[in-house]
Design a protein around this motif. Structure first.
Motif, PDB file in Angstrom:
ATOM      1  N   ASN A   1       2.570  14.104  -9.151  1.00 52.87           N
ATOM      2  CA  ASN A   1       3.627  15.109  -9.295  1.00 52.87           C
ATOM      3  C   ASN A   1       4.025  15.307 -10.749  1.00 52.87           C
ATOM      4  OD1 ASN A   1       3.877  15.833  -6.619  1.00 52.87           O
ATOM      5  ND2 ASN A   1       5.397  14.257  -6.184  1.00 52.87           N
ATOM      6  N   SER A   2       4.140  14.221 -11.491  1.00 53.61           N
ATOM      7  CA  SER A   2       4.524  14.358 -12.897  1.00 53.61           C
ATOM      8  C   SER A   2       3.439  15.074 -13.683  1.00 53.61           C
ATOM      9  CB  SER A   2       4.828  12.996 -13.514  1.00 53.61           C
ATOM     10  OG  SER A   2       3.660  12.203 -13.597  1.00 53.61           O
ATOM     11  N   HIS A   3       2.176  14.780 -13.376  1.00 54.08           N
ATOM     12  CA  HIS A   3       1.082  15.470 -14.062  1.00 54.08           C
ATOM     13  C   HIS A   3       1.035  16.949 -13.692  1.00 54.08           C
ATOM     14  CE1 HIS A   3      -0.448  12.113 -16.179  1.00 54.08           C
ATOM     15  NE2 HIS A   3      -0.891  11.458 -15.119  1.00 54.08           N
TER      16      HIS A   3
ATOM     17  N   PHE B   1      -5.755   2.637 -15.674  1.00 52.55           N
ATOM     18  CA  PHE B   1      -6.471   2.381 -14.434  1.00 52.55           C
ATOM     19  C   PHE B   1      -7.795   1.663 -14.623  1.00 52.55           C
ATOM     20  CE2 PHE B   1      -3.825   5.891 -12.678  1.00 52.55           C
ATOM     21  CZ  PHE B   1      -3.177   5.117 -11.732  1.00 52.55           C
ATOM     22  N   TYR B   2      -8.444   1.849 -15.766  1.00 50.66           N
ATOM     23  CA  TYR B   2      -9.777   1.267 -15.941  1.00 50.66           C
ATOM     24  C   TYR B   2      -9.767  -0.031 -16.728  1.00 50.66           C
ATOM     25  CZ  TYR B   2     -11.757   5.419 -13.899  1.00 50.66           C
ATOM     26  OH  TYR B   2     -12.069   6.412 -13.042  1.00 50.66           O
ATOM     27  N   GLU B   3      -8.632  -0.439 -17.244  1.00 53.22           N
ATOM     28  CA  GLU B   3      -8.582  -1.701 -17.984  1.00 53.22           C
ATOM     29  C   GLU B   3      -7.740  -2.713 -17.283  1.00 53.22           C
ATOM     30  OE1 GLU B   3      -7.540  -1.139 -22.031  1.00 53.22           O
ATOM     31  OE2 GLU B   3      -9.311   0.034 -22.432  1.00 53.22           O
TER      32      GLU B   3
ATOM     33  N   SER C   1       0.830  -1.205   0.000  1.00 55.14           N
ATOM     34  CA  SER C   1       0.000   0.000   0.000  1.00 55.14           C
ATOM     35  C   SER C   1       0.867   1.260   0.000  1.00 55.14           C
ATOM     36  CB  SER C   1      -0.963   0.000   1.180  1.00 55.14           C
ATOM     37  OG  SER C   1      -0.251   0.075   2.390  1.00 55.14           O
ATOM     38  N   LYS C   2       2.020   1.205   0.701  1.00 53.34           N
ATOM     39  CA  LYS C   2       2.950   2.344   0.660  1.00 53.34           C
ATOM     40  C   LYS C   2       3.515   2.529  -0.741  1.00 53.34           C
ATOM     41  CE  LYS C   2       4.510   2.356   5.453  1.00 53.34           C
ATOM     42  NZ  LYS C   2       5.651   2.167   6.347  1.00 53.34           N
ATOM     43  N   GLY C   3       3.848   1.412  -1.386  1.00 58.51           N
ATOM     44  CA  GLY C   3       4.360   1.496  -2.755  1.00 58.51           C
ATOM     45  C   GLY C   3       3.319   2.027  -3.702  1.00 58.51           C
ATOM     46  N   LEU C   4       2.077   1.613  -3.530  1.00 60.22           N
ATOM     47  CA  LEU C   4       0.991   2.097  -4.382  1.00 60.22           C
ATOM     48  C   LEU C   4       0.742   3.577  -4.156  1.00 60.22           C
ATOM     49  CD1 LEU C   4      -1.192   1.408  -6.444  1.00 60.22           C
ATOM     50  CD2 LEU C   4      -2.710   0.875  -4.524  1.00 60.22           C
ATOM     51  N   SER C   5       0.756   3.981  -2.893  1.00 62.76           N
ATOM     52  CA  SER C   5       0.538   5.404  -2.602  1.00 62.76           C
ATOM     53  C   SER C   5       1.704   6.243  -3.118  1.00 62.76           C
ATOM     54  CB  SER C   5       0.319   5.625  -1.108  1.00 62.76           C
ATOM     55  OG  SER C   5       1.473   5.263  -0.388  1.00 62.76           O
ATOM     56  N   GLN C   6       2.918   5.723  -3.026  1.00 65.23           N
ATOM     57  CA  GLN C   6       4.079   6.458  -3.553  1.00 65.23           C
ATOM     58  C   GLN C   6       3.988   6.578  -5.071  1.00 65.23           C
ATOM     59  OE1 GLN C   6       6.321   8.044  -1.675  1.00 65.23           O
ATOM     60  NE2 GLN C   6       7.199   8.872  -3.547  1.00 65.23           N
ATOM     61  N   ALA C   7       3.544   5.520  -5.741  1.00 60.61           N
ATOM     62  CA  ALA C   7       3.377   5.570  -7.192  1.00 60.61           C
ATOM     63  C   ALA C   7       2.306   6.583  -7.578  1.00 60.61           C
ATOM     64  CB  ALA C   7       3.026   4.188  -7.735  1.00 60.61           C
ATOM     65  N   ALA C   8       1.233   6.625  -6.812  1.00 61.23           N
ATOM     66  CA  ALA C   8       0.165   7.591  -7.090  1.00 61.23           C
ATOM     67  C   ALA C   8       0.665   9.020  -6.878  1.00 61.23           C
ATOM     68  CB  ALA C   8      -1.043   7.307  -6.205  1.00 61.23           C
ATOM     69  N   ILE C   9       1.462   9.225  -5.836  1.00 60.52           N
ATOM     70  CA  ILE C   9       2.021  10.559  -5.576  1.00 60.52           C
ATOM     71  C   ILE C   9       2.990  10.954  -6.686  1.00 60.52           C
ATOM     72  CG2 ILE C   9       3.557  11.848  -4.035  1.00 60.52           C
ATOM     73  CD1 ILE C   9       2.193  10.344  -1.712  1.00 60.52           C
TER      74      ILE C   9
END
Length: 125
Positions: free
Chosen positions: A26-28, A123-125, A14-22
């Motif tokens: 940031n890139s966006h 994300f949706y596929e 979950s930390k890795g997923l949250s870091q990836a989302a962050i």
């Protein structure tokens, strides 16, 4: 022990997923800020060029119109005023169409839209 290891792996995931989302966010945001700066620069350039065009165009039309009216004042004053008004109206219409063309030609925030479409697919596929 297995339950503790599974819960720690779940926490790490979950930390890795949250870091990836962050990182994705940031890139966006970086991309959006770059495109916003480009859009701001584009609109300032358009504004300055339109202001110059309006000032010199109006000066030209005023002095040219005065010259034509003075030249034809004795013989065809009403016809001359009508023709000059028609020309000014046609120039105004042409300027409006050129602004519409500029608006359609410019694709602002296209990279951000493309990235969001890619993310939606991921994300949706």
């Amino acid at each position: 022990m297995d339950a503790k290891e599974a819960s720690s792996e779940s926490v790490n995931a979950s930390k890795g997923l949250s870091q990836a989302a962050i990182n994705l966010l940031n890139s966006h945001m970086d991309l959006l800020s770059i495109e916003f700066e480009e859009a701001k620069r584009f609109y300032w350039q358009c504004f300055i060029r339109m202001a110059i065009l309006v000032v010199f165009g109006m000066l030209f039309l005023v002095f040219f119109s005065i010259g034509i009216i003075v030249y034809f004042w004795e013989t065809h004053r009403i016809f001359t005023l009508g023709c000059l008004s028609s020309v000014c109206f046609l120039l105004m219409i042409a300027a409006g169409f050129s602004l519409l063309y500029l608006r359609k030609k410019t694709k602002l925030f296209s990279a951000t839209r493309e990235e969001l479409i890619k993310d939606k697919v991921v994300f949706y596929e």
